[in-house]
Write an enzyme that holds these catalytic residues in place. Structure first.
Site, mmCIF file in Angstrom:
data_model
loop_
_atom_site.group_PDB
_atom_site.id
_atom_site.type_symbol
_atom_site.label_atom_id
_atom_site.label_comp_id
_atom_site.label_asym_id
_atom_site.label_seq_id
_atom_site.Cartn_x
_atom_site.Cartn_y
_atom_site.Cartn_z
ATOM 1 N N LYS A 1 0.842 -1.198 0.000
ATOM 2 C CA LYS A 1 0.000 0.000 0.000
ATOM 3 C C LYS A 1 0.875 1.245 0.000
ATOM 4 O O LYS A 1 2.005 1.197 0.489
ATOM 5 C CB LYS A 1 -0.857 0.020 1.280
ATOM 6 C CG LYS A 1 -1.968 -0.995 1.335
ATOM 7 C CD LYS A 1 -2.716 -0.877 2.667
ATOM 8 C CE LYS A 1 -3.809 -1.917 2.791
ATOM 9 N NZ LYS A 1 -4.914 -1.737 1.830
ATOM 10 N N ARG B 1 -10.211 -11.651 1.902
ATOM 11 C CA ARG B 1 -11.077 -12.693 1.322
ATOM 12 C C ARG B 1 -10.355 -14.034 1.282
ATOM 13 O O ARG B 1 -10.987 -15.082 1.334
ATOM 14 C CB ARG B 1 -11.550 -12.233 -0.067
ATOM 15 C CG ARG B 1 -10.440 -12.039 -1.036
ATOM 16 C CD ARG B 1 -10.837 -11.180 -2.235
ATOM 17 N NE ARG B 1 -10.933 -9.758 -1.918
ATOM 18 C CZ ARG B 1 -11.303 -8.813 -2.777
ATOM 19 N NH1 ARG B 1 -11.645 -9.149 -4.020
ATOM 20 N NH2 ARG B 1 -11.362 -7.555 -2.432
HETATM 21 N N1 BES Z 1 -8.033 -3.963 4.557
HETATM 22 C C1 BES Z 1 -8.196 -3.493 3.226
HETATM 23 C C2 BES Z 1 -9.492 -2.730 3.010
HETATM 24 C C3 BES Z 1 -9.670 -1.451 3.798
HETATM 25 C C4 BES Z 1 -9.326 -0.241 3.230
HETATM 26 C C5 BES Z 1 -10.236 -1.469 5.041
HETATM 27 C C6 BES Z 1 -9.519 0.917 3.929
HETATM 28 C C7 BES Z 1 -10.430 -0.298 5.754
HETATM 29 C C8 BES Z 1 -10.084 0.894 5.199
HETATM 30 C C9 BES Z 1 -8.199 -4.687 2.275
HETATM 31 O O1 BES Z 1 -7.403 -5.757 2.638
HETATM 32 C C10 BES Z 1 -7.707 -4.208 0.958
HETATM 33 O O2 BES Z 1 -6.586 -3.822 0.886
HETATM 34 N N2 BES Z 1 -8.557 -4.293 -0.051
HETATM 35 C C11 BES Z 1 -8.203 -3.888 -1.369
HETATM 36 C C12 BES Z 1 -8.751 -4.920 -2.319
HETATM 37 C C13 BES Z 1 -8.327 -4.734 -3.748
HETATM 38 C C14 BES Z 1 -6.827 -4.972 -3.864
HETATM 39 C C15 BES Z 1 -9.090 -5.686 -4.617
HETATM 40 C C16 BES Z 1 -8.835 -2.536 -1.649
HETATM 41 O O3 BES Z 1 -9.972 -2.295 -1.245
HETATM 42 O O4 BES Z 1 -8.161 -1.697 -2.245
HETATM 43 MN MN MN Z 2 -5.400 -5.541 1.998
#
Ligand code: BES
Ligand code: MN
Ligand code: ZN
Length: 518
Positions: A294, A368
């Protein structure tokens, strides 16, 4: 937090801080809304030297929701001592809701906590159509949540948390002649729910170094010991034997190994049939994104990526403490998502516990992946009557619903409706959205059964459709709490940080299930 209920209204008050609800009513002559005091306050005020009347006469205070005015009475009322009086607005009395009462209780306790006052008395607001029992519950809930602080890392604690003292000893004052036993029971149960929510907040607020997967397991065990839950933790070779390959893959990049945590409340009456209710939580104790790392701004907030797990711990704690006569199982997939030489990579194919293969197209879509194994285990090992998972799953849910609603989806309309209603009752709003065949299609991999990330479009539902592949025909709902698990907005009973969302709603849902069975 110690909360007692008394009758006799404001005349029974003796406190460092007495909080009085002031409603805002249109005056009989003009249209401008003005403040209106509850019964009995005028005579108390006279004995205190008229400070309230004088303050209201200034015209500075209208009684709008959460409007505040702090007063210092000149002379004590008889033997009773009242150090300070807080006039706290509640708006239109005829439109008073339980959520407004909860916020009022939160504002009252927050004020006492801020000023380090030990003895708090709150005069209960009365509204048209609100039962006193429900009011007592909402007030107590608000007070426990509003007194919460996360300051365990302050060398000189400004105040404590749910475990260390700091919350004020609180008396709820009702102006009633009938018995108080119903009100007391309602307040007692509300304290259990709200303290369980604060436990969830403590877990979610805990930094990643403090609470790695093993730390989360340790805290789950502690809660189990304190409340009589059964707790089992699988790790290492046990996870390998159990074929939790997806959970192991996500945890492989971290020095802190993954854990599968099971909490069980065996409260069912003898002879009751069918499987338990299963609550499944995403427990990513820190989500760096892994190799698909990230961007750094805001990455630290990903310490709360175990808020689903925290809600499951909180709900099980409440179910056990309240001795609900029903069998509930909590299952938490805990791992840390880190980039390293041992991390899972984009392009990898994992054979999940269910046998379905997953192509990893983005290591940041890890929630997931761990849930795939946890849901499969729940379904096959417990054959649940119904199953709910909670997860901070997608940034898309935060964009779609903001901090105002949790995204809900699933394979059973009746279950979704039960959950939606439970959320209405506890003011944890839910937006039900569809899972379409097209959403699943988006998640099919050219080389494996599924891939773990699709295009950005419909990101909440495509994640849900992925999860659905692991629940078989178990009635199931998925709650995406990415937007509601954490807040930067202060409200009377939330401040910056973890919200503990889901705990009250889950308890309400489990209780409704108890009613159905009875
Ligand atoms: N934990 C994150 C989602 C999240 C983002 C929770 C902001 C709370 C606040 C999750 O694991 C994630 O990174 N999801 C990605 C999925 C994508 C790569 C398909 C996302 O939402 O960007
Ligand atoms: Mn994630
Ligand atoms: Zn995540």
């Amino acid at each position: 937090m110690k909360i007692s209920v008394k009758s006799g209204g404001v005349s029974a008050a003796s406190a460092d801080l007495l909080v009085i609800p002031v409603s805002s009513e249109p005056s009989k002559t003009g249209n401008k809304a003005g403040p209106r005091l509850p019964q009995g306050v005028a005579s108390l005020d006279r004995s205190l030297g008229g400070v309230i009347a004088q303050a209201l006469a200034s015209g500075d205070f209208q009684g709008r929701p959460d409007q505040r005015m702090l007063l210092y009475p000149a002379s004590p009322a008889g033997q009773k001592s009242i150090g300070r009086i807080l006039l706290l607005g509640i708006g239109d009395r005829n439109a008073l809701t339980l959520e407004a009462v909860r916020r009022f209780g939160g504002g009252a306790a927050g004020e006492a906590r801020e000023r380090k006052l030990r003895r708090l008395a709150i005069l209960a607001p009365r509204g048209r159509g609100l039962r006193a029992e429900a009011c007592a519950g909402a007030l107590a809930e608000g007070a426990v949540l509003g007194a919460y602080r996360y300051d365990r890392f302050k060398s000189q604690p400004r105040s404590g948390t749910v475990r260390s003292p700091g919350a004020p000893t609180t008396t709820l004052l009702f102006d009633l002649s009938e018995g108080l036993s119903g009100l007391r029971k309602s307040a007692r149960e509300a304290v259990v729910c709200a303290e369980s929510q604060n436990v969830a907040r403590d877990l979610s607020n805990a930094p990643g170094n403090e609470l790695p997967p093993a730390g989360l397991a340790r805290e789950a065990r502690r809660v189990a010991r304190e409340t009589g839950l059964h707790c089992r933790v699988l790790r290492g070779a046990e996870l390998e034997r159990g074929k939790f390959s997806a959970l192991l893959a996500v945890g492989a990049g971290s020095a802190n190994p993954p854990q599968l945590i099971v909490l069980e409340h065996r409260g069912a009456r003898k002879g009751s049939s069918g499987g338990p209710l299963c609550l499944v939580g995403k427990g990513i104790t820190f989500d760096s994104g892994g190799i698909s790392i990230k961007p750094s701004p805001g990455m630290g907030d990903m310490k709360h990526d175990m808020s689903g797990a925290a809600a499951v711990v909180g709900a099980l704690r409440a179910a056990a403490t309240l001795k609900l006569p029903i069998h509930v199982v909590g299952i938490i997939a805990a791992a840390e998502n880190m980039p390293s030489g041992t991390a899972y990579r984009p392009g990898d194919v994992i054979r999940s516990r269910s046998g379905k293969t997953i192509e990893v197209t983005n290591t940041d879509a890890e929630g997931r992946v761990v849930l795939a194994d946890a849901l499969d285990y729940a379904v096959k090992h417990y054959k649940p009557k119904a199953m709910i998972d909670l997860a901070t799953l997608t940034g898309a849910a935060m964009i779609a619903f903001g901090p105002w609603a949790t995204g809900a989806m699933g394979n059973d309309d009746a279950l979704l409706e039960e959950i939606r209603q439970a959320g209405e009752a506890t003011s944890e709003r839910m937006c039900v959205i569809p899972l379409l065949p097209e959403h699943l299609k988006e998640m099919i991999s050219p080389i494996a059964d599924l891939k773990n990330s699709g295009a950005r479009e419909g990101g909440v539902s495509t994640a849900g459709a992925f999860l659905q592949e692991f629940v078989g025909d178990t009635p199931w709902a998925h709650l995406d709490i990415a937007g509601t698990g954490w807040t930067n907005r202060r409200t009377p009973y939330h401040r910056h940080g973890a919200t503990g969302v889901g705990v009250r709603m889950l308890v309400a849902w489990v209780r409704a299930r108890v009613q159905q069975n009875a």
